[in-house]
Design an enzyme around this catalytic site. Structure first.
Site, PDB file in Angstrom:
ATOM      1  N   ASP A  31     -79.158   3.610 -13.033  1.00 54.82           N
ATOM      2  CA  ASP A  31     -79.951   3.098 -11.931  1.00 54.82           C
ATOM      3  C   ASP A  31     -81.295   2.804 -12.551  1.00 54.82           C
ATOM      4  O   ASP A  31     -82.032   3.152 -13.293  1.00 54.82           O
ATOM      5  CB  ASP A  31     -80.260   4.318 -10.964  1.00 54.82           C
ATOM      6  CG  ASP A  31     -80.667   3.727  -9.535  1.00 54.82           C
ATOM      7  OD1 ASP A  31     -81.714   3.038  -9.805  1.00 54.82           O
ATOM      8  OD2 ASP A  31     -80.094   4.065  -8.579  1.00 54.82           O
ATOM      9  N   ILE A  32     -81.555   1.592 -12.101  1.00 52.00           N
ATOM     10  CA  ILE A  32     -82.978   0.769 -12.584  1.00 52.00           C
ATOM     11  C   ILE A  32     -84.052   1.510 -11.950  1.00 52.00           C
ATOM     12  O   ILE A  32     -85.198   1.112 -12.476  1.00 52.00           O
ATOM     13  CB  ILE A  32     -83.277  -0.686 -12.430  1.00 52.00           C
ATOM     14  CG1 ILE A  32     -83.046  -1.053 -10.827  1.00 52.00           C
ATOM     15  CG2 ILE A  32     -81.939  -1.484 -13.260  1.00 52.00           C
ATOM     16  CD1 ILE A  32     -83.214  -2.424 -10.568  1.00 52.00           C
ATOM     17  N   HIS A  95     -71.700   3.041  -3.384  1.00 56.45           N
ATOM     18  CA  HIS A  95     -72.149   3.443  -4.833  1.00 56.45           C
ATOM     19  C   HIS A  95     -72.508   5.033  -4.553  1.00 56.45           C
ATOM     20  O   HIS A  95     -72.998   5.527  -3.686  1.00 56.45           O
ATOM     21  CB  HIS A  95     -73.503   2.678  -5.181  1.00 56.45           C
ATOM     22  CG  HIS A  95     -74.483   2.329  -4.402  1.00 56.45           C
ATOM     23  ND1 HIS A  95     -74.408   1.719  -3.425  1.00 56.45           N
ATOM     24  CD2 HIS A  95     -75.887   2.942  -4.501  1.00 56.45           C
ATOM     25  CE1 HIS A  95     -75.517   1.795  -2.748  1.00 56.45           C
ATOM     26  NE2 HIS A  95     -76.609   2.566  -3.359  1.00 56.45           N
ATOM     27  N   HIS A  97     -74.640   8.061  -6.400  1.00 55.60           N
ATOM     28  CA  HIS A  97     -75.724   8.400  -7.373  1.00 55.60           C
ATOM     29  C   HIS A  97     -75.287   9.613  -7.896  1.00 55.60           C
ATOM     30  O   HIS A  97     -74.890  10.544  -6.945  1.00 55.60           O
ATOM     31  CB  HIS A  97     -77.069   8.838  -6.572  1.00 55.60           C
ATOM     32  CG  HIS A  97     -77.525   7.258  -5.823  1.00 55.60           C
ATOM     33  ND1 HIS A  97     -78.467   6.757  -6.387  1.00 55.60           N
ATOM     34  CD2 HIS A  97     -77.278   6.822  -4.584  1.00 55.60           C
ATOM     35  CE1 HIS A  97     -78.716   5.814  -5.673  1.00 55.60           C
ATOM     36  NE2 HIS A  97     -77.968   5.588  -4.440  1.00 55.60           N
TER      37      HIS A  97
END
Length: 135
Positions: A31-32, A95, A97
């Site tokens: 993750d950015i 998505h 996490h």
């Protein structure tokens, strides 16, 4: 694939990512805007908005990738727990996490709630990617 979806573009390689693991059906990448170092997103390569849109076989394939990433993060970062969350309010592509957790609220992330979470430096993401992939 959806041409206007950022995660479909990541899957196609049009947008670079720090890929941790990839198979025929899923892609996992850092993750950015990580809650903690190693925070990884696991996505199906096909464009789907919700986990409820998956049939049982594809759900199990996705969750197997999540389990593998969770094991990798647990081994590499030795957190107290590895948390898993599905939010999806920001990007309409399913998505998951997968987050190394050291404190109870890491998965609910005070950083998100207080607005103190910052985009990670690309060099630090590359270092974390290499660390996770190292033997």
């Amino acid at each position: 694939m959806n041409n206007s979806c950022i995660f479909c573009s990541v899957t196609k390689g049009d947008i670079p990512s720090n890929t941790i693991m990839e198979n025929d059906w899923t892609k996992s990448f850092l993750d950015i805007r990580p809650i903690n170092p190693g925070h990884t997103l696991v996505i199906p390569k096909m464009h789907v908005n919700s986990i409820h849109d998956l049939n049982e076989e594809n759900y199990l394939r996705l969750m197997e990738s999540v389990r593998q990433i969770s094991s990798i993060l647990h081994e590499k970062f030795t957190p107290r727990k590895v948390g898993i969350a599905i939010a999806g309010f920001d990007i309409e592509h399913l998505h998951i996490h997968v987050v190394p957790m050291y404190r109870y609220h890491d998965i609910t992330s005070e950083k998100y709630l207080t607005g103190t979470i910052l985009e990670a430096d690309p060099n630090s993401l590359k270092e974390i990617e290499e660390f996770i992939k190292s033997e």
